[in-house]
Design an enzyme around this catalytic site. Structure first.
Site: not given
Ligand code: DON
Length: 545
Positions: A78, A354, A372, A374, A396, A425-426, A446
């Site tokens: 990330r 993503t 991603t 985003n 995010d 994040s998701s 997302g």
């Protein structure tokens, strides 16, 4: 953790699902040449950085879950907030949010994790030489690739964003227009960066000329990323979030993604509510899905990096808490989201780019990887000389108290901006297995990633759909706030919608898909399958086909 190289060769076979045909083909090429699932996954991710630049990336980040025999691992690559980031960096002098600052331009970009992350994944789980894995992406960037309809449309949709940055427009809007579908595009700067990356690994990007170019692009568009942030960045191997549901073992991404957390909590509630015993496509099932997601996404409000959370995440996953939450669900009535608070004892403070890929190899190793920028094309800033775009992942974070992010997610203080922090994040790269059957899957889009991933899992492990059918079946979504069930066309018929309204739900037909799944499966006896979501032009394939 030690870098263990898997001993067993993959035997030249495997299956791949990704967002673009050219990238899936690269994965199959790597599998045929004896690569492991991880070799193929990294090669696909790098090919996507070329042919799917709206989401595939070197300037973004992601997560991967890997199953190699009994060893399950999770890689966090990330992005992080730059060292100079600060809590209120997206507020103006009037303490009001500066419009678009977390979405467009340099300030929106987090420190990329992909260059070091993809290398770490291949280093630990790959069988081939690193340069072999990067080589197909170099070839695509150097010799050119064909613009797909999807790429053309994405550029058209984001024309205004790209046009704001002359360096980006020069590459992606030649003559002011997106390159036509079918046209050959070469990316010489990216080819040079990738060739150096093939030779020297992440050092080629996070130090020296390319790092200086990233700093200069960020600086000239008001950003905070410095070369020192790039060289200080470290991907992290984490314990995957492991749990059982409906008789299956599941491994998904732990924090700083909320994806595994939402799957674990909501599948746990569904089991206690005997969801599987209710009829397929029934109003009861849709109602219970909305109710468990409403509660899981409410607890998501408390999430952030573990050290910054006021509540220990293990309390939020405690079976007693999951049972208590499930018991609070009225089987016949929607609980208004305003009445569903995050975990007790913690008062909430005041108030789509993503891409996922899944690979399985002939030895049964699986990789589920989501990466991603985003938003499509990230923050719009293209790093001249390096040849890639920077993400807009800073959105995010909570950019102002109570302010929803671009996916409408309302988040809490544990996810506020702090130097070096990873934004929540998701993304939900997930692997599930039972006996000799194993599945790797994940999605884009997302906040809808956990719910789409979960519905496909349920279609497979509870309702035993064929793979493609499980992926294509229409889906629904609820994320606590806004308090509504989002439905895809065809997800619920008029009678079901009316019955849900009767129970107190608000129904809204969504724009855009609820997820876009890429999935692979290994069946007992070793047969391999792959499927890409009918919602998009993604491509699945198997070696030997
Ligand atoms: O990490 C997240 O949850 C978001 N940055 C994911 C963005 C996304 O899925 C855009 N999709 N098409």
């Amino acid at each position: 953790m030690p870098a263990a190289r898997p001993a067993e060769a993959a035997g030249g076979s495997g299956a791949v699902s990704s967002a673009e045909r050219a990238a899936t083909d690269v994965g199959l090429e790597i599998l045929r040449s004896g690569g492991s699932a991880a070799d193929a996954a990294v090669a696909v991710a790098l090919a996507l950085a070329v042919v799917h630049p709206q989401a595939g990336n070197l300037g973004g980040g992601g997560f991967a879950v890997v199953k190699s025999g009994d060893e399950i691992s999770a890689l966090d690559f990330r992005e992080t907030a730059p060292g100079a980031a600060s809590h209120d960096m997206f507020l103006g002098a009037d303490r009001q949010p500066v419009p678009d600052a977390s979405l467009v331009g340099g300030l929106a970009a987090g420190v990329p994790g992909s260059p070091a992350g993809l290398f770490a994944l291949q280093h630990r789980h790959g069988l081939l030489a690193w340069s072999r894995v990067v080589e197909p992406a170099v070839r695509l960037a150097r010799d050119g690739f064909t613009v797909t309809q999807r790429l053309h449309d994405a550029i058209e949709d984001e024309k205004d964003l790209l046009a704001r940055f002359p360096e980006s427009a020069a590459v992606w809007l030649p003559g002011g227009e997106p390159p036509a579908p079918g046209r050959l595009v070469r990316l010489p700067d990216l080819a040079a960066t990738l060739a150096d990356y093939a030779a020297r690994g992440p050092e080629a990007i996070v130090t020296g000329r390319v790092a200086a170019e990233v700093e200069s692009a960020a600086r000239s568009h008001g950003g905070l990323i410095r070369a020192a942030d790039l060289s200080a960045y470290r991907p992290v191997w984490r314990e995957p979030l492991r749990f059982r549901a409906f008789g299956w073992e599941i491994a998904s991404m732990p924090l700083p993604s909320s994806g595994g957390f939402i799957l674990a909590q909501s599948l746990g509630m569904l089991e206690r509510l005997h969801w599987a015993e209710r009829p397929r496509a029934s109003v009861d099932r849709a109602h219970l899905l909305a109710e468990v997601w409403r509660r899981a996404y409410a607890d998501r409000f408390l999430l952030g990096e573990p050290a910054r959370m006021a509540t220990d995440v293990s309390r939020l996953l405690d079976p007693d808490w999951i049972a208590e939450r499930a018991e609070g669900i009225d089987p016949a009535r929607a609980t208004p989201s305003s009445a569903v608070r995050p975990y007790p004892g913690v008062a909430p403070r005041e108030a789509a780019a993503t891409t996922h890929l899944s690979v399985v190899d002939g030895a049964g190793r699986l990789v589920s990887l989501t990466t991603t920028l985003n938003g499509w094309f990230g923050c719009g800033v293209y790093v001249v000389g390096a040849g890639f775009l920077l993400n807009n992942e800073m959105d995010d974070f909570v950019t102002a108290p109570g302010r929803p992010n671009m996916f409408g997610l309302v988040q809490g203080e544990a996810n506020s901006v702090a130097p070096g922090a990873r934004m929540l994040s998701s993304m939900s790269p997930t692997i599930a297995w039972r006996g000799d059957t194993s599945i790797a899957l994940g999605s884009r889009v997302g906040s809808r990633i956990p719910t789409s991933t979960m519905q496909v899992l349920l279609n497979l492990i509870v309702d035993r759909d064929p793979l493609q059918e499980a992926v294509d079946r229409p889906r629904i979504h609820h994320q606590w706030l806004p308090d509504q069930i989002a439905v895809e066309p065809g997800a619920l018929d008029e009678r079901a919608r009316a019955a849900l309204r009767e129970r107190g739900h608000t129904i809204r037909e969504v724009e855009g898909p609820i997820g876009e799944i890429c999935i692979v499966r290994r069946l007992p006896g070793g047969a391999l399958e792959a499927a890409a979501d009918g919602r998009g032009p993604g491509a699945a394939g198997r070696t030997g086909q």
